[in-house]
Design a protein around this motif. Structure first.
Motif, mmCIF file in Angstrom:
data_model
loop_
_atom_site.group_PDB
_atom_site.id
_atom_site.type_symbol
_atom_site.label_atom_id
_atom_site.label_comp_id
_atom_site.label_asym_id
_atom_site.label_seq_id
_atom_site.Cartn_x
_atom_site.Cartn_y
_atom_site.Cartn_z
ATOM 1 N N ILE A 178 41.000 35.272 31.233
ATOM 2 C CA ILE A 178 42.332 35.500 31.573
ATOM 3 C C ILE A 178 42.700 37.116 31.554
ATOM 4 N N LYS A 179 43.550 37.354 32.717
ATOM 5 C CA LYS A 179 43.831 38.608 33.004
ATOM 6 C C LYS A 179 44.978 39.070 32.029
ATOM 7 N N GLY A 180 44.955 40.220 31.722
ATOM 8 C CA GLY A 180 46.034 41.044 30.917
ATOM 9 C C GLY A 180 46.376 40.225 29.797
ATOM 10 N N LEU A 181 45.559 39.542 28.857
ATOM 11 C CA LEU A 181 45.908 38.892 27.762
ATOM 12 C C LEU A 181 46.507 39.801 26.654
ATOM 13 N N VAL A 182 45.846 41.005 26.467
ATOM 14 C CA VAL A 182 46.204 41.807 25.369
ATOM 15 C C VAL A 182 46.575 43.128 25.958
ATOM 16 N N PRO A 183 47.751 43.847 25.580
ATOM 17 C CA PRO A 183 48.267 45.094 26.165
ATOM 18 C C PRO A 183 47.112 46.083 26.461
ATOM 19 N N ARG A 184 46.872 46.535 27.626
ATOM 20 C CA ARG A 184 45.853 47.595 28.050
ATOM 21 C C ARG A 184 45.710 48.655 27.111
ATOM 22 N N ILE A 225 35.888 46.270 25.975
ATOM 23 C CA ILE A 225 36.929 47.186 25.350
ATOM 24 C C ILE A 225 36.730 48.324 26.214
ATOM 25 N N GLY A 226 37.873 48.531 27.503
ATOM 26 C CA GLY A 226 37.599 49.215 28.591
ATOM 27 C C GLY A 226 37.639 48.661 29.823
ATOM 28 N N ASP A 227 37.608 49.227 30.861
ATOM 29 C CA ASP A 227 37.381 48.544 32.258
ATOM 30 C C ASP A 227 35.589 48.640 32.279
ATOM 31 N N CYS A 228 35.506 47.647 32.859
ATOM 32 C CA CYS A 228 33.894 47.419 33.071
ATOM 33 C C CYS A 228 33.603 46.370 34.340
ATOM 34 N N ALA A 229 33.274 47.139 35.563
ATOM 35 C CA ALA A 229 32.881 46.710 36.600
ATOM 36 C C ALA A 229 31.868 45.658 36.569
ATOM 37 N N ALA A 230 31.612 44.910 37.687
ATOM 38 C CA ALA A 230 30.544 43.781 37.463
ATOM 39 C C ALA A 230 29.174 44.429 37.229
ATOM 40 N N ASP A 231 29.010 45.581 37.971
ATOM 41 C CA ASP A 231 27.670 46.313 38.000
ATOM 42 C C ASP A 231 27.797 47.312 36.913
ATOM 43 N N TYR A 245 35.842 43.523 35.094
ATOM 44 C CA TYR A 245 37.017 43.519 34.084
ATOM 45 C C TYR A 245 37.765 44.503 33.875
ATOM 46 N N GLU A 246 39.069 44.294 33.469
ATOM 47 C CA GLU A 246 39.929 45.629 33.128
ATOM 48 C C GLU A 246 40.077 45.232 31.755
ATOM 49 N N ALA A 247 40.667 46.500 31.140
ATOM 50 C CA ALA A 247 41.048 46.480 29.671
ATOM 51 C C ALA A 247 42.138 45.937 29.533
#
Length: 336
Positions: free
Chosen positions: A64-70, A199-205, A280-282
């Motif tokens: 789910i994208k953006g479920l919690v406020p960034r 908990i924070g942005d996390c790219a696939a790699d 993934y994004e925060a």
């Protein structure tokens, strides 16, 4: 193969949109063939609950994208790294929220993977453990947007979160989570829901999770095979993570290429299964069932950001739970 094209979403954010996944691998072994990887299916937060439930049942996960406020997630990230700053984990002169690793540090000092290979320094151990009781983290665990959604998705009047949570950081090129399914470590009690929160942005790699597509049936079969092989053990021994029938450190493998080949040999299905990952994004959350096979991607991203994530497990109130996981969070690093 040429490097994938990266398009910055914002100049001040380390977030990227790309059409093709980078090469992925686990702690050990080579990279997966590009034909063996794919993107996780995104579910917008405003999707209807019926659609979400059908997707979760069919796929074994819900991304789910953006479920919690960034901003709420980034606040947790900043406070956690401020808490750990005295371990010299962060590069001098960088903002805690960015989580940029100090490359000169001994990697063992910063191993946050479920408490294995903890540093000998007792003060550093204390900081790793006490991060689980930071007010900002405990507040997040009760976040109304998050908990209310879980109850609505699952149709529960009330939910119970296990006290034993996994707040863990992984440094660039450090040891991360191997491939497994969660029922391995919670064999007692009923089935449960898992939430994985970057908990924070996390790219696939950058150490994000990858899931083996449609692997719920494989996890169930592995569980049944294990229980058959453990028939001669006592009930207590069957659920012990460290008994003689279990793989080392309760992982199926730390080599995803090797595991992928073994699964293809054992599987009776002709279906071609990919390993699915995401940038993934925060604010994003992935929910998955206890039998979905998954593991962390080796963090090989040149941005040198520290991966900070939490793993949470939920039951319907009144369900039979694995009592070992009801211990106080400060005992996270004890043997179960």
């Amino acid at each position: 193969m040429a490097a994938p094209h990266l398009t910055p979403v914002a100049a001040d954010e380390l977030i990227y949109e790309r059409q093709q996944l980078p090469k992925l691998r686990s702690n050990y072994g080579g990279h997966l063939n590009q034909s063996s990887v794919g993107w996780l299916k995104k579910t917008p937060a405003d999707t209807s609950l019926d659609e979400m439930r059908m997707s979760f049942e069919a796929d074994g996960y819900l991304f789910i994208k953006g479920l919690v406020p960034r901003e709420d997630i980034l606040d947790v990230r900043q406070r956690c790294f401020e808490h750990l700053r005295s371990t010299d984990i962060l590069k001098a002169g960088t903002e805690p929220e960015k989580g940029i690793f100090e490359a000169t540090q001994d990697p063992v000092v910063h191993n946050g993977v479920c408490g294995r290979d903890l540093p000998e320094d007792l003060e550093r151990q204390k900081l790793l453990k006490s991060a689980h009781t930071l007010p900002v983290y405990l507040d997040f665990l009760e976040h109304s947007d998050f908990r209310d959604f879980i109850r609505r998705l699952m149709g529960w009047d009330k939910d119970v979160i296990l006290k034993r949570t996994f707040l863990r950081h992984t440094i660039p090129n450090g040891l991360s989570t191997g491939c497994h399914y969660d029922r391995i470590c919670l064999r007692a009690g009923e089935d449960f829901l898992i939430a994985w929160v970057p908990i924070g942005d996390c790219a696939a790699d950058e150490g994000g999770l990858m899931y083996l597509e449609g692997s719920t049936d494989i996890g169930v079969a592995m569980g049944e095979e294990y229980m058959e092989s453990a028939e001669y053990l006592t009930p207590e021994e069957r659920i012990d993570l460290l008994n003689q029938n279990m793989a080392r450190d309760e992982q199926l493998s730390h080599n995803v290429v090797e595991l992928d080949a073994n699964i293809k040999v054992k599987s009776s299905s002709s279906k071609r299964r990919q390993w699915l990952a995401a940038d993934y994004e925060a604010g994003d959350v992935v929910f998955h069932n206890p039998y979905m096979i998954h593991g962390a991607v080796k963090d090989e991203n040149p941005l040198a950001r520290v991966r900070l994530v939490t793993d949470l497990r939920y039951y319907r109130e009144g369900s039979r739970v694995d009592e070992r996981w009801k211990r106080d969070v400060l005992r996270l690093y004890d043997r179960l």
